[in-house]
Design an enzyme around this catalytic site. Structure first.
Site, PDB file in Angstrom:
ATOM      1  CG  ASP A  57      -2.170   0.841   1.059  1.00  0.00           C
ATOM      2  OD1 ASP A  57      -2.053   2.054   0.751  1.00  0.00           O
ATOM      3  OD2 ASP A  57      -3.279   0.306   1.234  1.00  0.00           O
ATOM      4  CG  ASP A  68       2.452   4.271  -6.931  1.00  0.00           C
ATOM      5  OD1 ASP A  68       1.378   3.771  -7.346  1.00  0.00           O
ATOM      6  OD2 ASP A  68       2.829   5.415  -7.231  1.00  0.00           O
ATOM      7  CE1 TYR A  82     -13.853   3.218  -7.957  1.00  0.00           C
ATOM      8  CE2 TYR A  82     -16.181   2.761  -8.291  1.00  0.00           C
ATOM      9  CZ  TYR A  82     -14.998   2.522  -7.609  1.00  0.00           C
ATOM     10  OH  TYR A  82     -14.944   1.594  -6.603  1.00  0.00           O
ATOM     11  CE  LYS A 100     -12.757  -0.132  -8.790  1.00  0.00           C
ATOM     12  NZ  LYS A 100     -11.729  -0.932  -8.107  1.00  0.00           N
ATOM     13  CB  THR A 137     -14.066   1.855   3.046  1.00  0.00           C
ATOM     14  OG1 THR A 137     -14.267   2.569   1.817  1.00  0.00           O
ATOM     15  CG2 THR A 137     -14.589   0.447   2.911  1.00  0.00           C
TER      16      THR A 137
HETATM   17  N1  LIG Z   1     -16.033   1.399  -0.514  1.00  0.00           N
HETATM   18  C1  LIG Z   1     -16.870   1.181  -1.521  1.00  0.00           C
HETATM   19  O1  LIG Z   1     -18.052   1.595  -1.491  1.00  0.00           O
HETATM   20  C2  LIG Z   1     -16.401   0.412  -2.731  1.00  0.00           C
HETATM   21  C3  LIG Z   1     -17.370  -0.024  -3.646  1.00  0.00           C
HETATM   22  C4  LIG Z   1     -16.977  -0.738  -4.759  1.00  0.00           C
HETATM   23  C5  LIG Z   1     -15.628  -1.013  -4.960  1.00  0.00           C
HETATM   24  N2  LIG Z   1     -14.700  -0.571  -4.061  1.00  0.00           N
HETATM   25  C6  LIG Z   1     -13.295  -0.887  -4.342  1.00  0.00           C
HETATM   26  O2  LIG Z   1     -12.728  -1.559  -3.240  1.00  0.00           O
HETATM   27  C7  LIG Z   1     -11.309  -1.349  -3.256  1.00  0.00           C
HETATM   28  C8  LIG Z   1     -10.871  -0.929  -1.860  1.00  0.00           C
HETATM   29  O3  LIG Z   1     -11.455   0.338  -1.571  1.00  0.00           O
HETATM   30  P1  LIG Z   1     -11.882   0.762  -0.096  1.00  0.00           P
HETATM   31  O4  LIG Z   1     -13.308   1.072  -0.130  1.00  0.00           O
HETATM   32  O5  LIG Z   1     -11.349  -0.226   0.870  1.00  0.00           O
HETATM   33  O6  LIG Z   1     -11.130   2.160  -0.025  1.00  0.00           O
HETATM   34  P2  LIG Z   1      -9.900   2.657   0.866  1.00  0.00           P
HETATM   35  O7  LIG Z   1      -9.607   4.009   0.357  1.00  0.00           O
HETATM   36  O8  LIG Z   1     -10.193   2.438   2.291  1.00  0.00           O
HETATM   37  O9  LIG Z   1      -8.729   1.637   0.468  1.00  0.00           O
HETATM   38  C9  LIG Z   1      -7.994   1.753  -0.706  1.00  0.00           C
HETATM   39  C10 LIG Z   1      -6.533   1.535  -0.373  1.00  0.00           C
HETATM   40  O10 LIG Z   1      -5.800   1.573  -1.593  1.00  0.00           O
HETATM   41  C11 LIG Z   1      -4.607   2.296  -1.352  1.00  0.00           C
HETATM   42  N3  LIG Z   1      -4.097   2.816  -2.615  1.00  0.00           N
HETATM   43  C12 LIG Z   1      -4.646   3.783  -3.399  1.00  0.00           C
HETATM   44  N4  LIG Z   1      -3.882   4.006  -4.464  1.00  0.00           N
HETATM   45  C13 LIG Z   1      -2.816   3.157  -4.363  1.00  0.00           C
HETATM   46  C14 LIG Z   1      -1.680   2.899  -5.165  1.00  0.00           C
HETATM   47  N5  LIG Z   1      -1.451   3.565  -6.315  1.00  0.00           N
HETATM   48  N6  LIG Z   1      -0.792   1.953  -4.754  1.00  0.00           N
HETATM   49  C15 LIG Z   1      -1.006   1.290  -3.599  1.00  0.00           C
HETATM   50  N7  LIG Z   1      -2.047   1.495  -2.800  1.00  0.00           N
HETATM   51  C16 LIG Z   1      -2.952   2.416  -3.179  1.00  0.00           C
HETATM   52  C17 LIG Z   1      -4.979   3.381  -0.359  1.00  0.00           C
HETATM   53  O11 LIG Z   1      -3.848   3.897   0.322  1.00  0.00           O
HETATM   54  C18 LIG Z   1      -5.955   2.635   0.537  1.00  0.00           C
HETATM   55  O12 LIG Z   1      -5.301   2.042   1.647  1.00  0.00           O
HETATM   56  C19 LIG Z   1     -11.040  -0.287  -4.310  1.00  0.00           C
HETATM   57  O13 LIG Z   1     -10.567  -0.919  -5.492  1.00  0.00           O
HETATM   58  C20 LIG Z   1     -12.409   0.312  -4.550  1.00  0.00           C
HETATM   59  O14 LIG Z   1     -12.535   0.865  -5.830  1.00  0.00           O
HETATM   60  C21 LIG Z   1     -15.056   0.130  -2.951  1.00  0.00           C
END
Ligand SMILES: NC(=O)c1ccc[n+]([C@@H]2O[C@H](COP(=O)([O-])OP(=O)(O)OC[C@H]3O[C@@H](n4cnc5c(N)ncnc54)[C@H](O)[C@@H]3O)[C@@H](O)[C@H]2O)c1
Length: 263
Positions: free
Chosen positions: A38, A62, A169, A173, A204
């Site tokens: 991360d 990254d 987005y 996806k 989240t």
């Molecule tokens: N929360 C929702 O409602 C939701 C819905 C559908 C899909 N998602 C997907 O779930 C996944 C996790 O999201 P989340 O909700 O836990 O959000 P979050 O922001 O809590 O977690 C995302 C994590 O990814 C890390 N990150 C971002 N860019 C990065 C990079 N370039 N390299 C390494 N790490 C990186 C961030 O530091 C963070 O810890 C994502 O792919 C998101 O698109 C989330």
């Protein structure tokens, strides 16, 4: 499913945050050692995994850097000897903050005719290229090991449901979901399974909008169960796809999404 991942090694990108962290903890409770990649510090997740009785290792990563993704998998091998499971959860939404999301709902700033190419490219870079580079590093290691593995990409219902103002987005996806299917096909005979989890709205840091906001009301209008999901509910789907319980599944997507209609 106690012990469903006993002595497995799992690499989880985005493991410092919401869904990735919950998945790391759930996998540890099922017996796996965890490597977190991360951009954000992973100390809290490391502590939670160790509290669950398993080993954890954090690598600042990254995922838009191919070298970082390769180094993450190499670190997992150096630390724990192999990689059995990978979860690509690192991702960003089109809008960085709750205030920006709010503005997006209330205006047409995020519409395709207005969104900047740079903003679009950034989301594609993290959400598609980042997942590609993560998956590839994982798959190459699993191929070298020669005894299969499970790769899980975190997509979204937004990859199937068009959302006005969220074109980067949604497109990203949809890309993750197609990447999942193509990889599953290409790797089908190797024992490496590639599946996706497509969450609906889940509480989240990425989705932290207040319950009385237009953004929340809009989200609930397409969520029949009328509530956000929890990171644990997404982690449970990841666990199923990571474990032998899904041994005949590849190229599939699960939608813990409160009944959102995705087809
Ligand atoms: N929360 C929702 O409602 C939701 C819905 C559908 C899909 N998602 C997907 O779930 C996944 C996790 O999201 P989340 O909700 O836990 O959000 P979050 O922001 O809590 O977690 C995302 C994590 O990814 C890390 N990150 C971002 N860019 C990065 C990079 N370039 N390299 C390494 N790490 C990186 C961030 O530091 C963070 O810890 C994502 O792919 C998101 O698109 C989330």
């Amino acid at each position: 499913m106690a012990g469903a991942l006993r002595d497995r090694v799992a690499v989880i990108t985005g493991g410092a945050g919401g869904i990735g962290r919950a998945t790391a903890v759930r996998f540890a409770e099922e017996g796996a050692d965890i490597v977190i990649g991360d951009l954000a510090p992973g100390d809290e997740t490391v502590a939670l995994v160790e509290k669950a009785g398993r080993r954890a290792h954090y690598v600042r990563t990254d995922t838009t850097s191919e070298a970082d993704c390769d180094a993450l998998v190499a670190a997992a091998v150096a630390e724990f000897g192999r990689v059995d499971v990978g979860v690509a959860s690192a991702g960003i939404s089109s809008a960085a903050t709750a205030a920006e999301r709010q503005a997006r709902v209330e205006s047409d700033a995020g519409h395709v005719v207005n969104v900047s190419t740079d903003a679009f490219r950034r989301v594609m870079d993290v959400n598609v290229i980042g997942v590609l580079q993560t998956d590839r590093a994982l798959a190459r290691q699993m191929l070298a090991q020669g005894d299969g593995g499970s790769i899980i990409n975190i997509a979204s219902t937004a990859g199937k449901i068009p959302l006005a103002g969220a074109s980067p987005y949604c497109v990203s996806k949809a890309g993750v979901w197609m990447l999942t299917k193509v990889m599953a096909l290409e790797l089908a005979t190797t024992g490496i399974r590639v599946n996706a989890v497509g969450p609906g709205y889940t509480t989240t840091p990425m989705w932290d909008v207040p319950e009385d906001s237009p953004a929340h009301r809009q989200a609930m209008s397409i969520t029949p169960m009328g509530r956000n999901g929890t990171p644990d509910e997404q982690a449970a789907a990841c666990l199923f796809l990571a474990s032998a319980e899904s041994s005949f599944m590849t190229g599939q997507i699960l939608h813990p999404a409160g009944g959102q209609f995705t087809d």
